[in-house]
Design a protein around this motif. Structure first.
Motif, short mmCIF file in Angstrom:
data_model
loop_
_atom_site.label_atom_id
_atom_site.label_comp_id
_atom_site.label_asym_id
_atom_site.label_seq_id
_atom_site.Cartn_x
_atom_site.Cartn_y
_atom_site.Cartn_z
N GLU A 1 2.89 -3.89 -6.67
CA GLU A 1 4.23 -4.49 -7.03
C GLU A 1 4.75 -3.32 -8.35
OE1 GLU A 1 3.81 -8.34 -6.90
OE2 GLU A 1 3.65 -8.47 -4.78
N ARG A 2 4.02 -3.05 -9.06
CA ARG A 2 4.45 -2.45 -10.32
C ARG A 2 4.87 -1.11 -9.99
NH1 ARG A 2 -0.64 -2.79 -14.25
NH2 ARG A 2 0.57 -1.07 -14.81
N ILE A 3 4.55 -0.28 -9.10
CA ILE A 3 4.77 0.97 -9.07
C ILE A 3 5.26 1.53 -7.90
CG2 ILE A 3 2.49 1.60 -10.80
CD1 ILE A 3 0.89 2.41 -8.07
N ILE A 4 5.22 0.73 -6.61
CA ILE A 4 5.96 1.06 -5.65
C ILE A 4 7.31 0.33 -5.42
CG2 ILE A 4 5.62 1.12 -3.02
CD1 ILE A 4 3.81 2.99 -4.61
N THR A 5 8.30 1.03 -5.14
CA THR A 5 9.86 0.43 -4.98
C THR A 5 10.30 0.54 -3.42
OG1 THR A 5 10.69 2.48 -5.58
CG2 THR A 5 10.47 0.99 -7.37
N ASN A 6 9.51 1.29 -2.74
CA ASN A 6 10.23 1.15 -1.38
C ASN A 6 9.20 0.24 -0.66
OD1 ASN A 6 9.42 2.03 1.58
ND2 ASN A 6 10.79 3.90 1.13
N GLU A 7 10.10 -0.72 0.00
CA GLU A 7 9.42 -1.91 0.73
C GLU A 7 8.45 -1.74 1.90
OE1 GLU A 7 9.58 -5.14 -0.22
OE2 GLU A 7 10.56 -4.60 -2.22
N LYS A 8 9.08 -0.84 2.73
CA LYS A 8 8.00 -0.21 3.88
C LYS A 8 7.02 0.19 3.45
CE LYS A 8 8.21 2.58 7.94
NZ LYS A 8 9.10 3.50 8.58
N LYS A 9 6.73 1.21 2.45
CA LYS A 9 5.59 1.77 1.78
C LYS A 9 4.86 0.69 1.08
CE LYS A 9 5.72 6.09 0.24
NZ LYS A 9 5.82 7.11 -0.41
N LYS B 1 -0.13 -2.52 0.97
CA LYS B 1 -0.75 -3.73 0.72
C LYS B 1 -1.75 -4.04 2.04
CE LYS B 1 2.32 -6.57 -2.22
NZ LYS B 1 3.39 -7.60 -2.39
N LYS B 2 -1.26 -3.70 3.33
CA LYS B 2 -1.95 -3.78 4.53
C LYS B 2 -3.06 -3.14 4.43
CE LYS B 2 -1.28 -4.10 9.50
NZ LYS B 2 -0.12 -3.63 10.63
N ALA B 3 -3.35 -2.10 3.67
CA ALA B 3 -4.56 -1.27 3.72
C ALA B 3 -5.82 -1.96 2.91
CB ALA B 3 -4.14 0.24 2.66
N ASP B 4 -5.54 -2.90 2.26
CA ASP B 4 -6.37 -3.78 1.71
C ASP B 4 -7.46 -3.04 0.94
OD1 ASP B 4 -8.14 -6.01 1.34
OD2 ASP B 4 -8.58 -6.56 3.44
N PHE B 5 -6.89 -2.48 -0.31
CA PHE B 5 -7.71 -2.00 -1.37
C PHE B 5 -8.55 -3.01 -1.83
CE2 PHE B 5 -3.96 1.10 -0.99
CZ PHE B 5 -4.38 2.01 -0.88
N GLY B 6 -8.20 -4.23 -2.16
CA GLY B 6 -8.98 -5.31 -2.64
C GLY B 6 -10.23 -5.31 -1.94
N ARG B 7 -10.38 -5.19 -0.54
CA ARG B 7 -11.29 -5.50 0.07
C ARG B 7 -12.36 -4.14 -0.02
NH1 ARG B 7 -15.42 -8.51 2.49
NH2 ARG B 7 -16.40 -7.50 4.55
N LEU B 8 -11.75 -3.01 -0.01
CA LEU B 8 -12.23 -1.58 -0.06
C LEU B 8 -13.13 -1.60 -1.52
CD1 LEU B 8 -12.86 1.38 0.58
CD2 LEU B 8 -10.77 1.84 -0.38
N MET B 9 -12.54 -2.05 -2.54
CA MET B 9 -13.08 -2.17 -3.88
C MET B 9 -14.24 -3.10 -3.86
SD MET B 9 -11.66 0.25 -5.05
CE MET B 9 -12.51 0.24 -6.66
#
Length: 261
Positions: free
Chosen positions: A90-98, A103-111
């Motif tokens: 949310e800090r770095i992405i301004t395009n809502e679609k992107k 967020k759907k990519a679930d980086f937290g789970r990956l890490m």
């Protein structure tokens, strides 16, 4: 476990393998009766080979057997990581679609799976870096940005990014370097904002030799991404040997390993 994360990672892997596959298959003249109606973003040899492969099936081996000895535990901070990743995006992405897609990519789970034993301070740095590098790389690869569609803009993007990384890692030896870092953090390009967190964390937890090694690996990664991008822009395909050399850098494993230390 057939989670959405696994599916997302497999899809990304398949996309990354595209150029390698196109360079391996033998070339033959394209029959005149075939008029490609897909791959509109490809040209020349890439378009010819993509058309020949269109409709073919590529079968993956059983990945569960290949990775059977890999640890499957998740970091106990997994749930907390999800909130951290969302706030970073949310800090770095301004395009809502992107933003929604990332967020759907679930980086937290990956890490949480990459670093099952890491403590929270280490996870914060590693997560900031991993989210940053995905966003940074997409600026070149996505095909929907000015940088991804212009070789000169892409080159300027790499050079500016590298100079910023060098300063934020505390590797500049000029007088007043700390003040320069502070000024740099206040005027960062959105795609570089997360690297301020990475740089701050590494300056406080690693020595100069470690940071220099990390910087060199990032530099090689960015150079390799640039070479790969140049081939895409020109519609040319390197030989298998050249491709493997390029891909060993652009895959980004080396800086990730340097950070894992």
């Amino acid at each position: 476990m057939k989670s959405q994360t696994t599916k997302t990672q497999l899809l990304r892997l398949l996309e990354r393998l595209q150029y390698k596959l196109l360079s391996i298959f033998p070339r033959s003249p394209l029959p005149q009766t075939i008029k490609p109606n897909v791959h509109s973003d490809l040209r020349n040899e890439a378009l010819t080979l993509a058309t020949q492969l269109d409709g073919k099936t590529f079968r993956l081996p059983d990945l569960w057997k290949l990775f059977s000895e890999w640890p499957l535990a998740a970091n106990p901070h997994a749930e907390r990581l999800e909130g951290l990743v969302d706030s970073m995006l949310e800090r770095i992405i301004t395009n809502e679609k992107k933003l929604k897609a990332l967020k759907k990519a679930d980086f937290g789970r990956l890490m949480s799976l990459w670093y099952p034993d890491a403590e929270w301070p280490e996870l914060e740095i590693a997560t900031a870096y991993s989210v940053w590098i995905f966003v940074w790389d997409d600026e070149v690869d996505a095909g929907d940005t000015d940088v991804s569609n212009d070789e000169e803009l892409a080159r300027a993007y790499y050079q500016k990014s590298l100079s910023t990384v060098h300063r934020l890692l505390g590797l500049d030896e000029s007088e007043g370097s700390q003040e320069i870092i502070t000024q740099e953090e206040q005027s960062l390009h959105p795609n570089m904002a997360l690297f301020a967190d990475v740089g701050r964390g590494l300056r406080n937890s690693t020595d100069r030799i470690q940071r220099e090694r990390f910087y060199r690996e990032l530099e090689n990664f960015m150079i390799s991404v640039g070479v790969e991008h140049g081939h895409r822009m020109r519609g040319s395909i390197p030989t298998v040997e050249k491709y493997l050399h390029i891909r060993s850098g652009s895959v980004g494993c080396a800086p990730q390993i340097a950070l894992t230390e």
